[in-house]
Design a protein around this motif. Structure first.
Motif, PDB file in Angstrom:
ATOM      1  N   SER A  11      18.010  46.766  52.253  1.00 23.71           N
ATOM      2  CA  SER A  11      16.464  47.532  52.107  1.00 23.71           C
ATOM      3  C   SER A  11      16.228  48.145  53.569  1.00 23.71           C
ATOM      4  O   SER A  11      16.972  48.045  54.406  1.00 23.71           O
ATOM      5  N   HIS A  12      15.203  48.848  53.584  1.00 28.36           N
ATOM      6  CA  HIS A  12      14.796  49.415  54.906  1.00 28.36           C
ATOM      7  C   HIS A  12      13.943  48.194  55.652  1.00 28.36           C
ATOM      8  O   HIS A  12      13.337  47.277  54.984  1.00 28.36           O
ATOM      9  N   PRO A  13      14.313  48.190  57.086  1.00 24.21           N
ATOM     10  CA  PRO A  13      15.133  49.114  57.857  1.00 24.21           C
ATOM     11  C   PRO A  13      16.842  48.889  57.803  1.00 24.21           C
ATOM     12  O   PRO A  13      16.964  47.667  57.856  1.00 24.21           O
ATOM     13  N   ARG A  14      17.426  49.958  57.662  1.00 23.34           N
ATOM     14  CA  ARG A  14      18.790  49.662  57.363  1.00 23.34           C
ATOM     15  C   ARG A  14      19.625  50.488  58.514  1.00 23.34           C
ATOM     16  O   ARG A  14      21.009  50.231  58.578  1.00 23.34           O
ATOM     17  N   ASP A  70      13.069  55.202  58.382  1.00 19.43           N
ATOM     18  CA  ASP A  70      13.736  53.943  57.948  1.00 19.43           C
ATOM     19  C   ASP A  70      12.966  52.652  58.712  1.00 19.43           C
ATOM     20  O   ASP A  70      12.797  51.591  58.209  1.00 19.43           O
ATOM     21  N   TRP A  71      12.839  52.967  60.154  1.00 17.38           N
ATOM     22  CA  TRP A  71      12.247  51.649  60.795  1.00 17.38           C
ATOM     23  C   TRP A  71      11.006  51.411  60.649  1.00 17.38           C
ATOM     24  O   TRP A  71      10.471  49.987  60.699  1.00 17.38           O
ATOM     25  N   LEU A  72      10.120  52.298  60.361  1.00 16.91           N
ATOM     26  CA  LEU A  72       8.882  52.237  60.058  1.00 16.91           C
ATOM     27  C   LEU A  72       8.319  52.072  58.406  1.00 16.91           C
ATOM     28  O   LEU A  72       7.202  52.143  57.956  1.00 16.91           O
ATOM     29  N   TYR A  73       9.605  51.956  57.531  1.00 16.17           N
ATOM     30  CA  TYR A  73       9.248  52.303  56.226  1.00 16.17           C
ATOM     31  C   TYR A  73       8.044  51.612  55.473  1.00 16.17           C
ATOM     32  O   TYR A  73       7.268  51.891  54.646  1.00 16.17           O
ATOM     33  N   LYS A  74       8.315  50.209  55.959  1.00 20.36           N
ATOM     34  CA  LYS A  74       7.241  49.157  55.037  1.00 20.36           C
ATOM     35  C   LYS A  74       5.957  49.416  55.511  1.00 20.36           C
ATOM     36  O   LYS A  74       4.950  48.676  54.945  1.00 20.36           O
ATOM     37  N   GLU A  75       5.698  49.904  56.844  1.00 17.50           N
ATOM     38  CA  GLU A  75       4.207  49.889  57.492  1.00 17.50           C
ATOM     39  C   GLU A  75       3.735  51.392  57.073  1.00 17.50           C
ATOM     40  O   GLU A  75       2.326  51.527  57.196  1.00 17.50           O
ATOM     41  N   PRO A  86       1.929  54.642  55.360  1.00 14.78           N
ATOM     42  CA  PRO A  86       1.274  54.929  54.083  1.00 14.78           C
ATOM     43  C   PRO A  86       2.175  55.868  53.529  1.00 14.78           C
ATOM     44  O   PRO A  86       3.106  56.574  53.553  1.00 14.78           O
ATOM     45  N   GLU A  87       2.011  55.289  51.967  1.00  7.27           N
ATOM     46  CA  GLU A  87       2.902  56.237  50.962  1.00  7.27           C
ATOM     47  C   GLU A  87       2.912  57.849  51.049  1.00  7.27           C
ATOM     48  O   GLU A  87       3.890  58.460  50.918  1.00  7.27           O
ATOM     49  N   ASP A  88       1.743  58.344  51.212  1.00 10.61           N
ATOM     50  CA  ASP A  88       1.364  59.776  51.376  1.00 10.61           C
ATOM     51  C   ASP A  88       2.392  60.118  52.678  1.00 10.61           C
ATOM     52  O   ASP A  88       2.913  61.457  52.497  1.00 10.61           O
ATOM     53  N   SER A  89       2.548  59.572  53.827  1.00 13.43           N
ATOM     54  CA  SER A  89       2.891  60.012  54.895  1.00 13.43           C
ATOM     55  C   SER A  89       4.432  59.893  54.702  1.00 13.43           C
ATOM     56  O   SER A  89       5.280  60.907  54.842  1.00 13.43           O
ATOM     57  N   LYS A  90       4.964  59.008  53.834  1.00 11.81           N
ATOM     58  CA  LYS A  90       6.485  58.879  53.363  1.00 11.81           C
ATOM     59  C   LYS A  90       6.867  59.815  52.511  1.00 11.81           C
ATOM     60  O   LYS A  90       7.693  60.392  52.760  1.00 11.81           O
ATOM     61  N   LYS A  91       5.808  60.213  51.823  1.00 13.63           N
ATOM     62  CA  LYS A  91       6.240  61.433  50.719  1.00 13.63           C
ATOM     63  C   LYS A  91       6.510  62.702  51.532  1.00 13.63           C
ATOM     64  O   LYS A  91       7.465  63.371  51.462  1.00 13.63           O
ATOM     65  N   ILE A  92       5.602  63.060  52.485  1.00 13.54           N
ATOM     66  CA  ILE A  92       5.683  64.032  53.566  1.00 13.54           C
ATOM     67  C   ILE A  92       7.155  64.211  54.239  1.00 13.54           C
ATOM     68  O   ILE A  92       7.986  65.140  54.332  1.00 13.54           O
ATOM     69  N   ILE A  93       7.503  62.981  54.884  1.00 15.91           N
ATOM     70  CA  ILE A  93       8.566  62.828  55.723  1.00 15.91           C
ATOM     71  C   ILE A  93       9.872  62.825  54.833  1.00 15.91           C
ATOM     72  O   ILE A  93      10.776  63.605  55.226  1.00 15.91           O
ATOM     73  N   ARG A  94       9.920  62.347  53.539  1.00 15.98           N
ATOM     74  CA  ARG A  94      11.030  62.426  52.844  1.00 15.98           C
ATOM     75  C   ARG A  94      11.256  64.096  52.226  1.00 15.98           C
ATOM     76  O   ARG A  94      12.351  64.329  52.369  1.00 15.98           O
ATOM     77  N   ALA A  95      10.295  64.648  52.163  1.00 17.06           N
ATOM     78  CA  ALA A  95      10.273  66.051  51.603  1.00 17.06           C
ATOM     79  C   ALA A  95      11.091  66.925  52.957  1.00 17.06           C
ATOM     80  O   ALA A  95      11.609  67.890  52.468  1.00 17.06           O
ATOM     81  N   ALA A  96      10.536  66.412  54.063  1.00 13.80           N
ATOM     82  CA  ALA A  96      11.047  67.187  55.284  1.00 13.80           C
ATOM     83  C   ALA A  96      12.460  66.940  55.426  1.00 13.80           C
ATOM     84  O   ALA A  96      13.182  67.710  55.539  1.00 13.80           O
ATOM     85  N   ILE A  97      12.779  65.736  55.453  1.00 16.44           N
ATOM     86  CA  ILE A  97      14.338  65.337  55.539  1.00 16.44           C
ATOM     87  C   ILE A  97      15.169  66.138  54.438  1.00 16.44           C
ATOM     88  O   ILE A  97      16.016  66.604  54.818  1.00 16.44           O
ATOM     89  N   ARG A  98      14.714  66.111  53.480  1.00 15.15           N
ATOM     90  CA  ARG A  98      15.204  66.809  52.172  1.00 15.15           C
ATOM     91  C   ARG A  98      15.463  68.397  52.351  1.00 15.15           C
ATOM     92  O   ARG A  98      16.531  68.923  52.358  1.00 15.15           O
ATOM     93  N   ASP A  99      14.190  68.833  52.689  1.00 19.46           N
ATOM     94  CA  ASP A  99      14.045  70.336  52.593  1.00 19.46           C
ATOM     95  C   ASP A  99      14.339  71.173  53.841  1.00 19.46           C
ATOM     96  O   ASP A  99      15.049  72.248  53.750  1.00 19.46           O
ATOM     97  N   GLY A 157      19.977  61.243  57.568  1.00 20.82           N
ATOM     98  CA  GLY A 157      19.094  61.870  56.525  1.00 20.82           C
ATOM     99  C   GLY A 157      19.387  61.289  55.180  1.00 20.82           C
ATOM    100  O   GLY A 157      18.778  60.775  54.361  1.00 20.82           O
ATOM    101  N   ALA A 158      20.684  61.492  54.852  1.00 21.68           N
ATOM    102  CA  ALA A 158      21.068  60.941  53.501  1.00 21.68           C
ATOM    103  C   ALA A 158      21.066  59.276  53.324  1.00 21.68           C
ATOM    104  O   ALA A 158      20.592  58.908  52.467  1.00 21.68           O
ATOM    105  N   LEU A 159      21.169  58.651  54.251  1.00 20.86           N
ATOM    106  CA  LEU A 159      21.242  57.090  54.553  1.00 20.86           C
ATOM    107  C   LEU A 159      19.682  56.518  54.359  1.00 20.86           C
ATOM    108  O   LEU A 159      19.180  55.554  53.821  1.00 20.86           O
ATOM    109  N   ALA A 160      18.885  57.387  55.040  1.00 21.22           N
ATOM    110  CA  ALA A 160      17.385  57.108  55.100  1.00 21.22           C
ATOM    111  C   ALA A 160      16.575  57.463  53.884  1.00 21.22           C
ATOM    112  O   ALA A 160      15.859  56.238  53.278  1.00 21.22           O
ATOM    113  N   THR A 161      17.148  58.422  52.929  1.00 19.01           N
ATOM    114  CA  THR A 161      16.206  58.694  51.869  1.00 19.01           C
ATOM    115  C   THR A 161      17.285  58.299  50.655  1.00 19.01           C
ATOM    116  O   THR A 161      17.155  59.067  49.718  1.00 19.01           O
TER     117      THR A 161
END
Length: 469
Positions: A34-37, A150-155, A157-170, A202-206
């Protein structure tokens, strides 16, 4: 006939060995921690803090990072500003900020670092892109954003995580499948190591977002990386020289450290059998004056190299840090806090008694390969020592100069025979000079620092050295 059988058996062994290694990786990657990994997993902060508190040196480095994190609280977020064709300066500063702030939050628990890191993450994730035409920019940005996510995953906000995941991917991972950008997969130079590491992080984080797709990105990196690791053969000498060793090798060991920790096994040997030898090459590349043997596009003033702490820890060879320890003093705080990888010194060096290092035993190091080198000194402890380093090779190597046969020499605390080193790339590119061609008639060789007229070597009939030589 016997020779053919031996060759066939060798290829069979390599095929089975590679397939076996990758099958283990695929099996172990079905479920990730689980995060952080990445690099420092959950709960490891306490053990690291105990190591820090046992050493005045490590305590000073830790406090430097926290102080730098404090300074970042008042800085405006980064903007997408290119210099020439590069966004690289912004990507590197983003990595430094996110890494320092994430470290500061995890080690202190103070919300102000979390909130400032989130602000930085969202700012760069809203860039139009991360400049895929110069893919190093994408790789460094992806690595930094992935560590923060990854390091801040649990803290976060979900909206921020969604933006960050999309940026890592796209903006990070998807452009690596575009053939206009992903030539790094087939090259041997530092781009291979930097870009594959960035994409792997990027692949490991998401990973959970698309396990098969991310697994393929990681396996793609592991198929590509041996091309770059072959450049260190047979003894550890690196063709691109001192500065690009530090750049490419740091990313190489970041990838290895992350995967070794997640998989619970050491995959280093399956990618290269001689890679560990290269740390001695790097250590011997600094003379008693404190200046490096700066052949190729390299700097002559060395700085802290966190990768060396990974080699020292993994190889149980603390003397590899004999030169590095000089950069840890309080007087180098400004240089150290400018180093985007500074937290790695504590993650990888915390177990080492840095105050009681002994010098290396060997006064000479010689390596072959694409760019053979030899370095000799009379002492590791005297600043007055004599040091001579000489190189061979070819101007056709990546970042090479026409410096075949060139040498440097230190004695009595003075560098008597020197190398001018690199020239700022943008100063030449802005004048439309085509400096990245290594053909005999390339404009690269019109630059005085790059041709043989400026180096400590022979010039015959006032002609340029032969690129094919």
């Amino acid at each position: 006939m016997k020779k053919k059988i031996k060759i066939s058996m060798m290829f069979l062994f390599l095929f089975v060995y590679t397939a076996f290694s990758q099958s283990i990786i695929q099996f172990n990657m079905d479920t990730l921690p689980s995060h952080p990994r990445l690099l420092m997993q959950q709960g490891e902060e306490k053990a690291l803090m105990e190591k820090i508190n046992k050493s005045a040196t490590w305590r000073q480095i830790h406090e430097s990072i926290i102080s730098a994190g404090e300074d970042l609280l008042t800085r405006p977020p980064l903007e997408r500003k290119k210099i020439g064709m590069r966004l690289l300066g912004v990507s590197r500063e983003s990595l430094r900020r996110i890494f320092f702030l994430s470290y500061s939050y995890r080690m202190t628990g103070e919300e102000k670092y979390l909130q400032r890191a989130e602000k930085e993450l969202i700012a760069v994730c809203r860039f139009t892109d991360w400049n895929p035409s110069h893919f190093l920019d994408v790789a460094e940005m992806t690595l930094g954003v992935s560590i923060g996510y990854d390091w801040l995953y649990k803290e976060l906000p979900e909206d921020s995580k969604k933006i960050i995941r999309a940026a890592i991917r796209d903006k990070g991972l998807r452009p690596s499948f575009d053939e206009s950008y992903n030539w790094f997969l087939k090259t041997e130079n530092n781009w291979n190591q930097v870009c594959n590491a960035g994409m792997t992080f990027g692949a490991l984080a998401t990973y959970e977002e698309d396990k098969e797709w991310n697994k393929n990105i990681i396996l793609r990196a592991l198929r590509s990386l041996p091309l770059a690791m072959k450049e260190y053969e047979p003894d550890g000498a690196y063709p691109e020289g001192y500065s690009y060793w530090e750049y490419g090798t740091t990313y190489n060991v970041l990838l290895l450290a992350a995967l070794n920790k997640i998989l619970g096994e050491d995959i280093t040997g399956s990618l290269s059998r001689n890679f560990m030898q290269t740390a001695s090459y790097y250590e011997h590349m600094t003379g008693p004056t404190g200046q490096s043997f700066n052949y190729s596009d390299c700097e002559f003033s060395p700085n802290l190299s966190p990768a060396m702490y990974w080699f020292a820890q993994k190889g149980n060879a603390p003397s590899l840090l004999w030169v590095e320890k000089n950069y840890l003093s309080e007087t180098n705080r400004a240089n150290n806090t400018a180093n985007r990888f500074l937290p790695l010194v504590l993650l990888w060096g915390g177990d080492i008694n840095i105050e009681k290092l002994t010098p290396p035993q060997s006064l000479m190091w010689t390596g072959g390969g694409r760019t053979p080198v030899s370095m000799m000194r009379t002492s590791w402890t005297s600043p007055e020592a004599i040091y001579v380093a000489i190189k061979g090779g070819s101007p056709s190597s990546n970042h090479a100069h026409m410096d075949i046969g060139s040498f440097v020499m230190d004695a009595g605390g003075v560098r008597w025979a020197m190398d001018l080193g690199k020239q700022d790339y943008e100063s030449l590119e802005s004048k439309k000079m085509k400096i990245w061609s290594n053909t005999q008639d390339s404009e690269r060789w019109q630059v005085y620092r790059y041709n043989n007229y400026s180096h400590n070597t022979l010039t015959i009939n006032n002609e340029l050295q032969q690129v094919s030589g």
